[in-house]
Each structure stands twice: as C-alpha cells, then as structure tokens.
Design a protein around this motif. Structure first.
Motif, PDB file in Angstrom:
ATOM      1  N   SER A 182       0.464  -1.459   0.123  1.00 18.30           N
ATOM      2  CA  SER A 182       0.317   0.292   0.007  1.00 18.30           C
ATOM      3  C   SER A 182       0.854   1.598   0.068  1.00 18.30           C
ATOM      4  CB  SER A 182      -1.067   0.388   1.076  1.00 18.30           C
ATOM      5  OG  SER A 182      -0.139  -0.466   1.965  1.00 18.30           O
ATOM      6  N   THR A 183       2.057   0.885   0.806  1.00 20.94           N
ATOM      7  CA  THR A 183       2.948   2.200   0.793  1.00 20.94           C
ATOM      8  C   THR A 183       3.531   2.997  -0.956  1.00 20.94           C
ATOM      9  OG1 THR A 183       3.324   1.780   3.407  1.00 20.94           O
ATOM     10  CG2 THR A 183       5.353   2.443   1.419  1.00 20.94           C
ATOM     11  N   ARG A 184       3.679   1.446  -1.633  1.00 31.19           N
ATOM     12  CA  ARG A 184       4.279   1.640  -2.365  1.00 31.19           C
ATOM     13  C   ARG A 184       3.698   2.248  -3.825  1.00 31.19           C
ATOM     14  NH1 ARG A 184       9.191  -0.515  -5.261  1.00 31.19           N
ATOM     15  NH2 ARG A 184       9.429  -0.916  -2.944  1.00 31.19           N
ATOM     16  N   MET A 185       2.737   1.688  -3.603  1.00 27.01           N
ATOM     17  CA  MET A 185       1.012   2.496  -4.836  1.00 27.01           C
ATOM     18  C   MET A 185       0.511   3.037  -3.832  1.00 27.01           C
ATOM     19  SD  MET A 185      -0.259  -1.747  -5.084  1.00 27.01           S
ATOM     20  CE  MET A 185      -1.341  -1.389  -7.269  1.00 27.01           C
ATOM     21  N   GLY A 186       0.449   4.111  -2.756  1.00 27.87           N
ATOM     22  CA  GLY A 186      -0.319   5.165  -1.995  1.00 27.87           C
ATOM     23  C   GLY A 186      -1.062   5.069  -2.116  1.00 27.87           C
TER      24      GLY A 186
ATOM     25  N   SER B 219      -5.042   7.079  -6.988  1.00 25.73           N
ATOM     26  CA  SER B 219      -3.779   6.333  -7.470  1.00 25.73           C
ATOM     27  C   SER B 219      -4.521   5.140  -7.965  1.00 25.73           C
ATOM     28  CB  SER B 219      -3.665   5.731  -5.866  1.00 25.73           C
ATOM     29  OG  SER B 219      -2.797   6.968  -4.854  1.00 25.73           O
TER      30      SER B 219
ATOM     31  N   ARG C 163      -1.892   9.798  -4.114  1.00 26.31           N
ATOM     32  CA  ARG C 163      -0.895   9.406  -3.264  1.00 26.31           C
ATOM     33  C   ARG C 163       0.297   8.180  -3.870  1.00 26.31           C
ATOM     34  NH1 ARG C 163      -3.494   7.937   2.123  1.00 26.31           N
ATOM     35  NH2 ARG C 163      -5.075   8.727   2.439  1.00 26.31           N
ATOM     36  N   HIS C 164       0.453   8.060  -4.979  1.00 28.35           N
ATOM     37  CA  HIS C 164       1.101   7.202  -5.553  1.00 28.35           C
ATOM     38  C   HIS C 164       1.797   7.319  -6.827  1.00 28.35           C
ATOM     39  CE1 HIS C 164       1.784   4.445  -9.566  1.00 28.35           C
ATOM     40  NE2 HIS C 164       2.192   3.672  -8.893  1.00 28.35           N
TER      41      HIS C 164
ATOM     42  N   ARG D  82       7.290   9.174  -3.361  1.00 28.62           N
ATOM     43  CA  ARG D  82       7.689   8.310  -3.774  1.00 28.62           C
ATOM     44  C   ARG D  82       7.843   8.142  -5.177  1.00 28.62           C
ATOM     45  NH1 ARG D  82       3.168   8.013  -0.219  1.00 28.62           N
ATOM     46  NH2 ARG D  82       2.134   6.573   0.798  1.00 28.62           N
TER      47      ARG D  82
ATOM     48  N   HIS E 157      11.938   6.771  -5.425  1.00 34.73           N
ATOM     49  CA  HIS E 157      13.071   5.395  -6.862  1.00 34.73           C
ATOM     50  C   HIS E 157      13.000   5.801  -7.589  1.00 34.73           C
ATOM     51  CE1 HIS E 157       8.994   2.906  -6.215  1.00 34.73           C
ATOM     52  NE2 HIS E 157       8.310   3.785  -6.419  1.00 34.73           N
TER      53      HIS E 157
ATOM     54  N   PRO F 230       4.796   6.763   6.251  1.00 34.62           N
ATOM     55  CA  PRO F 230       3.962   4.952   5.764  1.00 34.62           C
ATOM     56  C   PRO F 230       4.552   4.066   6.523  1.00 34.62           C
ATOM     57  CG  PRO F 230       5.090   5.580   3.744  1.00 34.62           C
ATOM     58  CD  PRO F 230       5.339   7.121   4.918  1.00 34.62           C
ATOM     59  N   ALA F 231       3.219   2.913   6.569  1.00 34.87           N
ATOM     60  CA  ALA F 231       3.818   2.058   6.885  1.00 34.87           C
ATOM     61  C   ALA F 231       5.111   1.471   5.757  1.00 34.87           C
ATOM     62  CB  ALA F 231       2.572   1.186   6.937  1.00 34.87           C
TER      63      ALA F 231
ATOM     64  N   LEU G 285      10.946   0.813   0.831  1.00 36.72           N
ATOM     65  CA  LEU G 285      10.800   1.566  -0.585  1.00 36.72           C
ATOM     66  C   LEU G 285      12.814   2.358  -0.607  1.00 36.72           C
ATOM     67  CD1 LEU G 285       8.350   4.671  -0.192  1.00 36.72           C
ATOM     68  CD2 LEU G 285       8.081   2.286  -1.554  1.00 36.72           C
TER      69      LEU G 285
END
Lengths: 436, 327
Positions: free
Chosen positions: A205-209, B121, B144-145, B184, B188, B208-209, B214
């Motif tokens: 969920s963090t990666r996909m936002g 997202s 948020r993606h 995010r 990357h 975020p969790a 990441l």
C-alpha cells in the motif's frame, strides 16, 4: 439425461461417499426417495430406482453450504438475480447459500425474508437462508425486531460490513440476540481505523499510494467483540477473518470456552496484497487481502479447525463495477463457481485431506448456521437429499464460458483448476447435471 | 499487467509515462539527456521545435493544478502540438459520467496524448490500460501514488547543480511522506540513479507503513535527518492535515520540522534546497531559506518545461520523429 427438478427415486452408484458428520468415507451406493436419503450400501425394502447416477471414480458428498453469498436480489438485479446465482451455485455443487442482510431493501423486516425465500423457492436451484439486520437499516443505532426475524426464518443477525454507532448499541444488540438464542455474525473491522481504506497497510500500500487499512482495524475489533461476547454470552461467528493475530485470538477464545466460530473465504487463502500490484481491481475486496504471513495463518487456522468453514464470499458484479481507478471500483469477487475447486486445491497443496475439505464446505458451515440439526451438510438417513457428485480430478479453466454466475469478476480468471460437479441433488430433485 | 509491460513497448521504449518505478537507469538518464537538449530550446527567443506538429494533446485534469498544468501546456506548445485543457474537477463525476466515458468521448476527437491528473492512485494506469493503441498517457500526478514528471525535473535539477554522480550524494526528503506522490516518485528515481543515501524525515504520523521497504532510511528527528546532507527536498504540507489528528498544529510542525537558516547549517555547506511548490512559508520553511542562496525552487519550475518536453516527445516516440499521423 435425467429430467431436472422432478422428484424421483435415485440410486447413486459406486462413488466414494464422504460424509464427515457421520464419519463415513467408503465406496458405496446412496439411495434417495421422496426427497430424502433412504439408504446407503443396501437398498431399503421395496425401493425402485427411477434413475441411476453412475458415480464410479467420483466423490459423493453432502451438498455444499456457502456461508456468504450476495445474490444481488432484491435491489441490484443489474448485477445478478437469485435465479442466476442459485443456478450457478447448483453447478458449483452448492445447495445452501446464506445471504447477508445488505440487500435493498435491507433484511430488517420479515417481509424481505419472505420475499427472498419465495424467489429462491420459485427458482428451485438451492436453499437460500438469510441473516437479518442487527440494527434497523443497518444504521447501527436501533435494534431490529430480532424475535420476529428469527421466526420468519433468519438463521442469524449481522450488521454486514457496516459499523455499529457505539459499543453500547453493540452490547445491547448482542444481549437481545442472546435472549432469543440467535447467533450474531460479525465483520470485525474498526470503522475509524479502516478509515475508508482499500488495501492492507504495508509495503504494497505504501508503494502504490493506496489508502490503507492496518491489521489493527481487525484485531482491535476482535478484541472488543470478544469482550462483549463474554459479557453478554451471545453465540457469535466471525466472518472472513484476514489476519494471523485475529485467528490466534479466536483460537484462544475457543480454548477458553467462548461460543465463537469463524470462517475464511477462498480468495484469502490464495492471494495477498502483492496481487494488487498493477492496480488489479479484481483483487479489491473488503476486508483487504493481507500479507503472506496472514495468508499462511489463515490456512493453518482452517486446517486446525479454528476456522471451521470455508466460504466463497460471493459478490457478483457487472463488468462496469470494476472499470475505474482501483479505489473507485466496487469491492468483491464472484465466488460460487470456484468454491469447490479452490477448496480441493488445498489437498494438492498438502493442507487438508479430502474429507476435511468437504467438512469445511458442508458440515462446518451448516453447524454455524444451526442447520445441521435438520440434516443439512450431512448424508444422514431420513434427512433431505442435498447431494453433490463430482469428479475431483477433472481439470477446467476459469474463463467467461466456464463461469455460470452473472458476475465474471474474479482474480482467478484463466487459472487451471481441478474438480467438476457432475450432479447436484436438492431435496431429492436433480438441479444440475453436466452434459456429456 | 505490471508497470513495465504497460508503459514500455516491445523495444523497451516509452509508450506511456506512468511511474518511475521499474524504469532502467539508462532510460532515466536518456530522459534527463533529452531534457538537457530541450533546455536550449526553451532559452531561445523562438522557443519552438516542430516535433509534435499536428498532434493533439489533452491536459485532462480531474484535480486542480496551476503549475503542473501550465508547464505541461507550455511544453506541448514548444513541441508545436495543439493543446486542449480540460479541467474536469468533479463536474463530470457529478453528472454521473464514468471516467471511461469521459475518456472515450475525448478519444473520439482523435487525441494523440492525454496528460492526466487525478485524485485517485492508479488513475493514470487505468486510463493507459483503456486508451486506443495510438494514444499515449502521461501521468501528471495520481493520488498518493506517483508524480513522475515532477521527480524527473527534480533529478534534472540535482544533476545540473551537483553533477551526474548521484552515488556521492546524501539526500533528505522532508515532510508529509504519507500523502505524497512526489516523494514516492523521487525515491524511485533516486534509487534508480544509485543515490548514495536517501533519507525520509517526518514525525511518525506522516511516514507510511514499512517506508524502509522503499529503499530509504527513516528519520523522525529533523536535525539528525538533515545532518551532512547534500540535498534537502521539502514536501508540501497540506493545511487540512491538521484536522486529521496527524499533527497538532502548524506552529509545532514548524518548530520541529520547519527548515530555518539555523537548521540549514547542519547540512553540507553547499547544500541544495528544493520544494515542488507551492510553498507554505513559515510552515515548511522560512522565507530566508526559500529565497536564499541554497534554494533552487524557481529553477525547478523552469526545468519542468524541458523535462516535460522530453517525456512527451519520447512517449510519442517513432510517431513524433516520422511525423506519422493517426488522426
């Protein structure tokens, strides 16, 4: 071909008969007459078969009982109907379906219970039992007439996926249900912690936002619910557990003697949040698919029996419902077509034996619904002949032509599965037979 | 379908530009190099090249934006494309039209490219999965993606200031990581470019969790987080976050996480300060820092045009260079 939906005398010959409730697993014949199972092994006196079903090389077992199937009627007939979904259920070997109360109108009066019963009897493919709403209009504020709903035929009460406004309402609702010996069916999710999320809170969920639902949304609710179950003495069933910790908490409560049961739905045994990658809306479900560790714990809980039922959590949708950005798609998976085969797959994955799979799909859920006393989920002599005959090894591919439900929304599309139903009997009438 | 399959063609060239996740270092570098070549164009008096002449680009904005939409519009015009701005906001949604219907209607007007901004997202992915084969989709920010062009202009800016070797850089991203598509995409991009260390700095409510997954180091203390860093990338803090029990007050946030000249001294002497805009002065940073010698905030805006020209022309790929039309 044998004529459909005509009561007749059947002999089901030479199959491997598995009836977990009666501890039967042997190759034998089953005799059906006047809607009931009348014998096993040797024919009763003056039995004459109208039709013979050849079950050699096949499994003969109680018709499956699905703890949660949304049939979309009344209210969402553009998605599916009682007729379309019970027909699909029969083809999937399911003879009893339990319908949650979040229909439109909501099942909070005996009239809606009666409507669903009438429609399903008219269709004639499966028994449909209902859960009544725990609160008026599922708003979580005022109690429904629980005694009247029970009298009308509801097998339990539930607030479906909607929250109760506060713990006092919850306590009173449980107490009132306990007064009339009614089971409450609980979706354990803390409304505030879930916070409108659509994915398991974690690396994915963090990666996909994606707005996320923490595991604590479930465990905090289970802890609170268990406290109130203990306080009120109500019999309770936890629907669709998703987290390792919640399975552990329910196991502990069972060990402590609380009257609680729990189930899991097939998608949660095969998929995790990783399957959301690429924004796959077919994996948008509520509660969300969680992590690998949770999936393994659900499997172990099913094997141990903490989770005594495996259900489809059937939620058919029209194609448009999944054609939007992930968050805006309707949650849910169409599941009656794949329930049996996904259950059988657990045998190949060395998790359960065939009799155990059948128990989780028939007698287990029947007990939770209190239908075992009527012989549902068993092959007991003198009880209604709800019987399924299937070939456990017959391969099939999930695709739009093999799916019978009006909803083709499944993340298992194009999976190669095993196990095909050849005959389904409901109350001694053949309601499905596979051509060829 | 994974990101790579969706946004690349069989030859490994950009078809759409949806996310930086999964791109090769070569491709990210190619985008930066192409942007470098266009930055000459944007500084000339006649600021146009004919690469996308005859092409129609629609800025499909479901969420308000001034800066991003304007720079996309300028970029498209400097590539000689025809540009249509659609600020859809909530209007189509309230009329009951689905996103797919909106898309089909615009496609029927023979559009070659959509630049999409959407509050959810995955919206750009969804559109890319459903457009006609000849149409390219550029993600202008989805929920948020991802906000890949913003992250690319940030990389472009860092490369201009610090040189091409990201391996020796220590970079801190500060602020509302939880809700940030910019962060995010930056993470990357920095990891693909092999940045020496990427830190994220915020109170725990804004992280975020499993953020470390990441590829970042998480800091909850601002002073520790920016110590000895080469680049500080501030994020925008939306005022409505104060209502969600995420933060007690703007005052306390600024006191603990605001970038002041005094704190800036903890970073490397030649530290570069960045911000995707718009800035909340006195919440995220002091005016002295925003307008000071370390700040490259306005250069980021300028670079945004060249970077967006690069991405648009590369996504149009063969079609752009051969001048083939699909209309």
């Amino acid at each position: 071909m044998i004529p459909l939906r005509k009561r007749a005398a059947f002999v089901i010959r030479g199959g491997r008969v598995i009836d977990p409730a009666n501890n039967i697993d042997s190759t034998t014949d089953v005799y059906v007459q006047r809607g009931k199972i009348v014998g096993m092994g040797t024919a009763p006196d003056d039995f004459t078969a109208d039709h013979e079903i050849d079950a050699q090389g096949r499994i003969v077992c109680p018709g499956l009982v699905d703890l949660s199937a949304r049939l979309r009627e009344p209210g969402n007939e553009h998605k599916a109907t009682i007729e379309s979904e019970t027909r699909a259920a029969a083809a999937g070997g399911i003879t009893t379906l339990c319908c949650p109360p979040d229909t439109n109108p909501i099942i909070d009066t005996p009239a809606v219970v009666e409507l669903i019963r009438h429609r399903s009897e008219q269709a004639g493919f499966a028994r449909v039992v209902t859960l009544g709403a725990l609160t008026k209009e599922l708003l979580g504020e005022r109690l429904t007439e629980a005694a009247a709903l029970k009298q009308a035929g509801c097998v339990g009460l539930s607030n479906a996926l909607l929250p109760l406004s506060n713990t006092q309402v919850q306590r009173r609702a449980y107490e009132y249900a306990a007064t009339f010996d009614i089971t409450v069916f609980i979706h354990a999710e803390d409304f505030w912690l879930a916070n409108g999320g659509c994915a398991h809170e974690g690396a994915i969920s963090t990666r996909m936002g994606l707005p996320a639902i923490p595991a604590a949304a479930e465990t905090a609710a289970v802890a609170r619910d268990l406290a109130l179950i203990e306080q009120t003495g109500v019999r309770a069933h936890f629907c669709r557990l998703t987290t390792a910790r919640a399975v552990q908490m329910v196991a502990r409560a069972q060990y402590d003697g609380l009257p609680v049961t729990a189930d899991v739905a097939t998608p949660y045994l095969y998929l995790t949040d990783v399957d959301l990658v690429g924004f796959n809306a077919q994996c948008h479900v509520q509660p969300p698919l969680r992590g690998q560790h949770d999936r393994e714990a659900l499997r172990a809980g099913l094997a141990r029996g903490t989770l005594s039922a495996l259900c489809s959590d059937h939620q058919p949708h029209e194609a448009d419902a999944k054609l939007a950005p992930f968050i805006s798609t309707a949650p849910g998976i169409s599941g009656v077509d794949t329930l049996l085969s996904l259950g059988l797959r657990l045998i190949d994955e060395n998790l359960l034996t065939l009799p155990e799979v059948i128990a989780r799909l028939s007698h287990g859920p029947a007990r939770i619904l209190g239908l075992d006393q009527q012989g549902i989920g068993t092959l007991s002599i003198g009880k209604p002949a709800d019987i399924v005959v299937f070939d456990p090894n017959q391969p099939w591919r999930v695709n739009t032509s093999t799916l019978n439900s009006a909803g083709h929304n499944t993340p298992f599309m194009n999976w190669e599965l095993k196990g095909q139903v050849t005959h389904t009997l409901l109350g001694g009438k053949l309601v499905f037979q596979r051509e060829g | 379908m994974n990101h790579a399959e969706l946004q690349m063609d069989a030859q490994g060239r950009l078809r759409h530009f949806l996310t930086i996740e999964g791109l090769s270092r070569q491709l990210v570098t190619d985008i930066l190099d192409t942007a470098e070549s266009f930055s000459g164009v944007t500084e000339q008096t006649v600021k146009k090249v004919p690469l996308l002449r005859g092409k129609t680009i629609v800025n499909l904005f479901f969420e308000a934006s001034t800066r991003t939409r304007t720079t996309f519009e300028l970029a498209a015009k400097r590539l000689s494309a025809d540009v249509l701005n659609m600020n859809i906001g909530a209007s189509s949604a309230t009329k009951g039209e689905t996103l797919l219907d909106t898309l089909r209607n615009l496609e029927a007007m023979h559009v070659d490219m959509f630049v999409v901004r959407h509050a959810e997202s995955g919206a750009a992915h969804f559109i890319a999965q459903h457009v006609a084969p000849h149409v390219s989709v550029i993600n202008g920010g989805d929920g948020r993606h991802a906000h890949p062009t913003q992250a690319m202009l940030d990389m472009f800016t860092i490369r201009r200031v610090k040189g091409p070797d990201f391996g020796r850089l220590r970079i801190a991203i500060v602020g509302d990581l939880l809700h940030s598509r910019v962060a995010r995409s930056q993470i990357h991009a920095l990891n693909i470019l092999n940045a020496g260390e990427v830190r994220v700095v915020a109170p725990r409510t804004l992280i975020p969790a499993d953020a470390a997954s990441l590829g970042v180091h998480v800091y909850n203390n601002f002073e520790e987080g920016i110590r000895d860093v080469d680049v500080i990338m501030m994020l925008r803090l939306q005022r409505e976050r104060m209502q969600g029990a995420l933060l007690p007050s703007e005052h306390e946030y600024f006191r603990l996480f605001g970038l002041t000249e005094k704190r800036l001294a903890l970073a490397k002497p030649d530290v570069t300060v960045m911000h995707p805009g718009p800035i909340n002065r006195g919440v995220e940073m002091d005016s002295q820092v925003a307008d000071g010698p370390h700040s490259v905030i306005l250069a980021q805006v300028t670079h945004g045009i060249a970077v967006r020209m690069a991405v648009m022309s590369m996504a149009m790929g063969q079609k752009a260079q051969s001048g083939e039309g699909n209309a």
